[in-house]
Design an enzyme around this catalytic site. Structure first.
Site, PDB file in Angstrom:
ATOM      1  CB  THR A   1      -1.025  -0.063   1.159  1.00  0.00           C
ATOM      2  OG1 THR A   1      -1.939   1.008   0.998  1.00  0.00           O
ATOM      3  CG2 THR A   1      -0.384   0.002   2.527  1.00  0.00           C
TER       4      THR A   1
ATOM      5  CE  LYS B   1      -1.902   0.662  -3.252  1.00  0.00           C
ATOM      6  NZ  LYS B   1      -3.292   0.983  -3.551  1.00  0.00           N
TER       7      LYS B   1
ATOM      8  CG  ASN C   1      -2.917  -4.063  -5.526  1.00  0.00           C
ATOM      9  OD1 ASN C   1      -2.654  -4.767  -6.498  1.00  0.00           O
ATOM     10  ND2 ASN C   1      -4.073  -4.091  -4.919  1.00  0.00           N
TER      11      ASN C   1
ATOM     12  N   GLY D   1      -8.157  14.353  -8.356  1.00  0.00           N
ATOM     13  CA  GLY D   1      -6.882  13.783  -7.931  1.00  0.00           C
ATOM     14  C   GLY D   1      -6.056  13.370  -9.131  1.00  0.00           C
TER      15      GLY D   1
ATOM     16  N   GLY E   1      -2.936  11.374  -8.268  1.00  0.00           N
ATOM     17  CA  GLY E   1      -1.917  10.518  -7.650  1.00  0.00           C
ATOM     18  C   GLY E   1      -1.987   9.108  -8.219  1.00  0.00           C
TER      19      GLY E   1
ATOM     20  CB  THR F   1       0.013  19.531  -7.990  1.00  0.00           C
ATOM     21  OG1 THR F   1       0.061  19.550  -6.560  1.00  0.00           O
ATOM     22  CG2 THR F   1       1.336  19.985  -8.561  1.00  0.00           C
TER      23      THR F   1
ATOM     24  NE  ARG G   1       1.305  13.587  -8.294  1.00  0.00           N
ATOM     25  CZ  ARG G   1       1.023  13.029  -7.143  1.00  0.00           C
ATOM     26  NH1 ARG G   1       0.370  13.700  -6.218  1.00  0.00           N
ATOM     27  NH2 ARG G   1       1.365  11.785  -6.902  1.00  0.00           N
TER      28      ARG G   1
ATOM     29  CE1 TYR H   1     -10.241   1.432   4.012  1.00  0.00           C
ATOM     30  CE2 TYR H   1      -9.968   1.642   1.641  1.00  0.00           C
ATOM     31  CZ  TYR H   1      -9.441   1.382   2.881  1.00  0.00           C
ATOM     32  OH  TYR H   1      -8.112   1.087   3.006  1.00  0.00           O
TER      33      TYR H   1
ATOM     34  N   GLY I   1     -15.570   3.637  -0.956  1.00  0.00           N
ATOM     35  CA  GLY I   1     -14.559   2.752  -1.544  1.00  0.00           C
ATOM     36  C   GLY I   1     -14.523   1.342  -0.983  1.00  0.00           C
TER      37      GLY I   1
END
Ligand code: NDP
Length: 277
Positions: A43, A47, A68, A129, A131, A155, A158, A221, A242
């Site tokens: 995690t 990853k 993962n 997001g 990431g 950002t 990104r 989650y 999630g």
């Protein structure tokens, strides 16, 4: 979830959590291989960096850019690679680590089941997001042939890099930056905003209220209902957290390690019982 499934499958295994400093990840993977662990889950923040630390990377994990799940494998009598769990102890000689990604498929499975939405083709999606989770989500949604992905990230650079990545793999997908003027079929929170009680919303609240996306999915989650999901529910959107994604990625990992069909209801019950303790 994993230990409940392991017990139900009558496997003489244990699923344990180890905190490993990123500087020691390579040594930890090699150690687990030497000790003949059947596999590992990884995690945050491991990853991405694990891609360069396994002997073999599954093609889809390479595409999603993250691992993962690691399965330790050895040769069978014919020389084919098989999971260690399938090999007889005295037949194990060479062992290799094989990295997989079960997160991306798990997201899509969860979206389809939680929203009773079997076909995502042509959907307009707002992705919050940029990431690791957002990256694999975007690429996997592109594979589902969604129509447009709108990227919003703190950002911007990104988000731009992510857009370039997606465009390189799926040139036909339309990628836009910023909030769409029209409502979307799905908004996904793939930021970490919402994990802490005082976090700001990951979405522009005025946009949420005025454009009211049909469905809002929060990869988080815990807590069970984030401020985003509360606000989305109040605005009249269908919502899901999630948990399904967590469940399906874990079930697929177990299947890769054991070759057995995961006992889904037992895993779901264990998650629901313990996750929000
Ligand atoms: P990363 O650290 O790779 O990405 C974090 C993202 O959140 C980035 O887009 C980052 O923006 C954004 N972010 C972080 N802090 C802030 C802030 N203060 N304000 C605005 N944006 C912020 O994490 P992951 O991609 O691995 O995980 C993202 C989320 O998905 C986590 O909540 C994680 O728990 C969840 N997740 C759930 C899974 C499941 O099974 N349900 C599986 C995997 C992840 P920036 O680029 O600007 O830093």
């Amino acid at each position: 979830m994993q230990n409940a499934a392991i017990a139900a499958l009558k496997l003489n295994w244990r699923y344990l959590a180890f905190e490993v400093h990123p500087d020691n990840l390579r040594a930890a993977i090699e150690g687990a291989k030497t000790m003949r662990f059947v596999g590992l889950n990884l995690t945050v923040p491991h990853k991405l960096m694990a891609l360069d630390m396994v002997d073999m990377v599954d093609a889809r994990a390479k595409l999603w850019g993250a691992i993962n799940t690691i399965v330790f494998e050895t040769h069978d009598a014919e020389g084919a690679w098989i999971p260690l769990a399938k090999a007889k102890d005295d037949a194990i000689k060479e062992v290799r680590s094989h990295g997989f990604n079960t997160d991306a498929d798990a997201l899509v499975q969860s979206l389809k089941e939680d929203f009773k939405w079997p076909d995502l083709r042509g959907a307009h999606v707002l992705l919050l997001g940029a990431g690791g989770a957002a990256r694999s989500a975007a690429l996997r949604l592109a594979e589902e042939e969604v129509g447009t992905i709108f990227l919003v990230n703190r950002t911007e650079e990104r988000a731009r890099q992510l857009a370039d990545n997606i465009a390189a793999c799926y040139p036909r997908l339309i990628i836009r930056h910023g909030y769409p003027a029209d409502p979307v079929d799905l908004a996904v929170n793939a930021t970490s905003l919402g994990l802490k009680p005082n976090d700001p919303l990951p979405i522009d609240l005025e946009w949420l209220k005025s454009r009211r996306p049909a469905r809002v999915y929060d990869m988080i989650y815990r807590p069970k209902e984030t401020a985003l999901l509360r606000a989305a529910k109040a605005a009249g959107c269908q919502v899901a957290n999630g948990l399904g994604m967590l469940l399906y990625q874990g079930a697929e990992s177990l299947k890769l390690w054991s070759g057995a069909a995961p006992p889904m209801q037992i895993m779901r019950d264990a998650l629901e019982k313990h996750l929000h303790d």
